[in-house]
Design a protein around this motif. Sequence first.
Motif, PDB file in Angstrom:
ATOM      1  N   VAL A 145      30.902  44.612  44.395  1.00  0.00           N
ATOM      2  CA  VAL A 145      31.435  43.585  45.293  1.00  0.00           C
ATOM      3  C   VAL A 145      30.782  43.752  46.668  1.00  0.00           C
ATOM      4  O   VAL A 145      30.834  44.837  47.253  1.00  0.00           O
ATOM      5  CB  VAL A 145      32.974  43.688  45.414  1.00  0.00           C
ATOM      6  CG1 VAL A 145      33.508  42.636  46.366  1.00  0.00           C
ATOM      7  CG2 VAL A 145      33.634  43.561  44.037  1.00  0.00           C
ATOM      8  N   PRO A 146      30.166  42.686  47.205  1.00  0.00           N
ATOM      9  CA  PRO A 146      29.527  42.783  48.521  1.00  0.00           C
ATOM     10  C   PRO A 146      30.529  43.153  49.624  1.00  0.00           C
ATOM     11  O   PRO A 146      31.684  42.708  49.601  1.00  0.00           O
ATOM     12  CB  PRO A 146      28.970  41.378  48.760  1.00  0.00           C
ATOM     13  CG  PRO A 146      28.848  40.765  47.405  1.00  0.00           C
ATOM     14  CD  PRO A 146      29.970  41.351  46.607  1.00  0.00           C
ATOM     15  N   LEU A 147      30.075  43.941  50.583  1.00  0.00           N
ATOM     16  CA  LEU A 147      30.956  44.392  51.661  1.00  0.00           C
ATOM     17  C   LEU A 147      31.525  43.237  52.476  1.00  0.00           C
ATOM     18  O   LEU A 147      32.678  43.286  52.900  1.00  0.00           O
ATOM     19  CB  LEU A 147      30.216  45.382  52.566  1.00  0.00           C
ATOM     20  CG  LEU A 147      29.781  46.679  51.885  1.00  0.00           C
ATOM     21  CD1 LEU A 147      28.984  47.537  52.852  1.00  0.00           C
ATOM     22  CD2 LEU A 147      30.975  47.428  51.340  1.00  0.00           C
ATOM     23  N   GLU A 148      30.730  42.177  52.703  1.00  0.00           N
ATOM     24  CA  GLU A 148      31.244  41.031  53.462  1.00  0.00           C
ATOM     25  C   GLU A 148      32.360  40.315  52.699  1.00  0.00           C
ATOM     26  O   GLU A 148      33.253  39.728  53.302  1.00  0.00           O
ATOM     27  CB  GLU A 148      30.133  40.057  53.853  1.00  0.00           C
ATOM     28  CG  GLU A 148      29.428  39.388  52.699  1.00  0.00           C
ATOM     29  CD  GLU A 148      28.191  40.131  52.206  1.00  0.00           C
ATOM     30  OE1 GLU A 148      27.397  39.489  51.504  1.00  0.00           O
ATOM     31  OE2 GLU A 148      28.015  41.315  52.520  1.00  0.00           O
ATOM     32  N   VAL A 149      32.332  40.393  51.374  1.00  0.00           N
ATOM     33  CA  VAL A 149      33.393  39.776  50.567  1.00  0.00           C
ATOM     34  C   VAL A 149      34.668  40.628  50.630  1.00  0.00           C
ATOM     35  O   VAL A 149      35.772  40.106  50.681  1.00  0.00           O
ATOM     36  CB  VAL A 149      32.929  39.543  49.120  1.00  0.00           C
ATOM     37  CG1 VAL A 149      34.030  38.921  48.285  1.00  0.00           C
ATOM     38  CG2 VAL A 149      31.687  38.663  49.100  1.00  0.00           C
ATOM     39  N   VAL A 150      34.509  41.945  50.680  1.00  0.00           N
ATOM     40  CA  VAL A 150      35.661  42.832  50.854  1.00  0.00           C
ATOM     41  C   VAL A 150      36.320  42.546  52.205  1.00  0.00           C
ATOM     42  O   VAL A 150      37.542  42.439  52.301  1.00  0.00           O
ATOM     43  CB  VAL A 150      35.252  44.317  50.747  1.00  0.00           C
ATOM     44  CG1 VAL A 150      36.442  45.220  51.054  1.00  0.00           C
ATOM     45  CG2 VAL A 150      34.683  44.614  49.367  1.00  0.00           C
ATOM     46  N   ALA A 151      35.516  42.378  53.248  1.00  0.00           N
ATOM     47  CA  ALA A 151      36.053  42.061  54.579  1.00  0.00           C
ATOM     48  C   ALA A 151      36.798  40.731  54.559  1.00  0.00           C
ATOM     49  O   ALA A 151      37.877  40.610  55.137  1.00  0.00           O
ATOM     50  CB  ALA A 151      34.928  42.032  55.607  1.00  0.00           C
ATOM     51  N   LYS A 152      36.239  39.736  53.882  1.00  0.00           N
ATOM     52  CA  LYS A 152      36.887  38.422  53.750  1.00  0.00           C
ATOM     53  C   LYS A 152      38.230  38.561  53.034  1.00  0.00           C
ATOM     54  O   LYS A 152      39.241  37.989  53.452  1.00  0.00           O
ATOM     55  CB  LYS A 152      35.949  37.486  52.975  1.00  0.00           C
ATOM     56  CG  LYS A 152      36.501  36.129  52.610  1.00  0.00           C
ATOM     57  CD  LYS A 152      35.432  35.335  51.842  1.00  0.00           C
ATOM     58  CE  LYS A 152      35.909  34.120  51.113  1.00  0.00           C
ATOM     59  NZ  LYS A 152      36.621  33.146  51.871  1.00  0.00           N
ATOM     60  N   LEU A 153      38.249  39.331  51.953  1.00  0.00           N
ATOM     61  CA  LEU A 153      39.476  39.568  51.194  1.00  0.00           C
ATOM     62  C   LEU A 153      40.552  40.200  52.072  1.00  0.00           C
ATOM     63  O   LEU A 153      41.702  39.750  52.093  1.00  0.00           O
ATOM     64  CB  LEU A 153      39.167  40.482  50.006  1.00  0.00           C
ATOM     65  CG  LEU A 153      40.352  40.939  49.164  1.00  0.00           C
ATOM     66  CD1 LEU A 153      40.864  39.794  48.297  1.00  0.00           C
ATOM     67  CD2 LEU A 153      39.954  42.125  48.290  1.00  0.00           C
ATOM     68  N   LEU A 154      40.183  41.222  52.820  1.00  0.00           N
ATOM     69  CA  LEU A 154      41.157  41.926  53.659  1.00  0.00           C
ATOM     70  C   LEU A 154      41.614  41.078  54.843  1.00  0.00           C
ATOM     71  O   LEU A 154      42.737  41.236  55.324  1.00  0.00           O
ATOM     72  CB  LEU A 154      40.576  43.259  54.127  1.00  0.00           C
ATOM     73  CG  LEU A 154      40.307  44.266  53.007  1.00  0.00           C
ATOM     74  CD1 LEU A 154      39.598  45.498  53.562  1.00  0.00           C
ATOM     75  CD2 LEU A 154      41.583  44.634  52.272  1.00  0.00           C
ATOM     76  N   TYR A 155      40.773  40.171  55.305  1.00  0.00           N
ATOM     77  CA  TYR A 155      41.153  39.272  56.394  1.00  0.00           C
ATOM     78  C   TYR A 155      42.099  38.178  55.891  1.00  0.00           C
ATOM     79  O   TYR A 155      43.115  37.887  56.511  1.00  0.00           O
ATOM     80  CB  TYR A 155      39.903  38.654  57.021  1.00  0.00           C
ATOM     81  CG  TYR A 155      40.221  37.667  58.116  1.00  0.00           C
ATOM     82  CD1 TYR A 155      40.605  38.112  59.377  1.00  0.00           C
ATOM     83  CD2 TYR A 155      40.154  36.296  57.886  1.00  0.00           C
ATOM     84  CE1 TYR A 155      40.914  37.215  60.389  1.00  0.00           C
ATOM     85  CE2 TYR A 155      40.459  35.387  58.882  1.00  0.00           C
ATOM     86  CZ  TYR A 155      40.844  35.849  60.132  1.00  0.00           C
ATOM     87  OH  TYR A 155      41.158  34.956  61.122  1.00  0.00           O
ATOM     88  N   GLU A 156      41.754  37.588  54.746  1.00  0.00           N
ATOM     89  CA  GLU A 156      42.546  36.468  54.216  1.00  0.00           C
ATOM     90  C   GLU A 156      43.828  36.914  53.513  1.00  0.00           C
ATOM     91  O   GLU A 156      44.798  36.166  53.486  1.00  0.00           O
ATOM     92  CB  GLU A 156      41.694  35.644  53.245  1.00  0.00           C
ATOM     93  CG  GLU A 156      40.556  34.932  53.927  1.00  0.00           C
ATOM     94  CD  GLU A 156      39.680  34.159  52.962  1.00  0.00           C
ATOM     95  OE1 GLU A 156      39.792  34.332  51.726  1.00  0.00           O
ATOM     96  OE2 GLU A 156      38.865  33.347  53.461  1.00  0.00           O
ATOM     97  N   ARG A 157      43.809  38.098  52.910  1.00  0.00           N
ATOM     98  CA  ARG A 157      44.970  38.656  52.194  1.00  0.00           C
ATOM     99  C   ARG A 157      45.560  37.679  51.161  1.00  0.00           C
ATOM    100  O   ARG A 157      46.759  37.411  51.145  1.00  0.00           O
ATOM    101  CB  ARG A 157      46.054  39.088  53.176  1.00  0.00           C
ATOM    102  CG  ARG A 157      45.644  40.028  54.289  1.00  0.00           C
ATOM    103  CD  ARG A 157      45.287  41.403  53.891  1.00  0.00           C
ATOM    104  NE  ARG A 157      46.346  42.069  53.137  1.00  0.00           N
ATOM    105  CZ  ARG A 157      46.181  43.223  52.545  1.00  0.00           C
ATOM    106  NH1 ARG A 157      45.031  43.833  52.604  1.00  0.00           N
ATOM    107  NH2 ARG A 157      47.133  43.785  51.871  1.00  0.00           N
ATOM    108  N   PRO A 158      44.730  37.128  50.250  1.00  0.00           N
ATOM    109  CA  PRO A 158      45.253  36.214  49.233  1.00  0.00           C
ATOM    110  C   PRO A 158      46.146  36.950  48.232  1.00  0.00           C
ATOM    111  O   PRO A 158      46.075  38.179  48.109  1.00  0.00           O
ATOM    112  CB  PRO A 158      43.997  35.673  48.557  1.00  0.00           C
ATOM    113  CG  PRO A 158      42.994  36.761  48.733  1.00  0.00           C
ATOM    114  CD  PRO A 158      43.299  37.366  50.081  1.00  0.00           C
TER     115      PRO A 158
END
Length: 74
Positions: A13-26
């Motif tokens: 999983v790309p690091l920028e996608v992990v950051a997006k996940l943690l920011y959005e908290r879906p």
Amino acid sequence: MAVVGGYFLEGHVPLEVVAKLLYERPDLAGLAVPGLPAGSLGMGSDPNASHDVYAVAKGPEQKTSVYYQVRPKN
């Protein structure tokens, strides 16, 4: 496999996608990148890399959908 912020991450999983996940908290169980796609995290630098990052829903069915698309940067 890893657990970050209460989400599982499976595959490259790309690091920028992990950051997006943690920011959005879906409301998801986690993210997965099946296989070892060229250009994914740890699989070399490929400017033509193209693969999908899948969201895995919570619950017994754990349905998947595309969460993020990695596409060549033109």
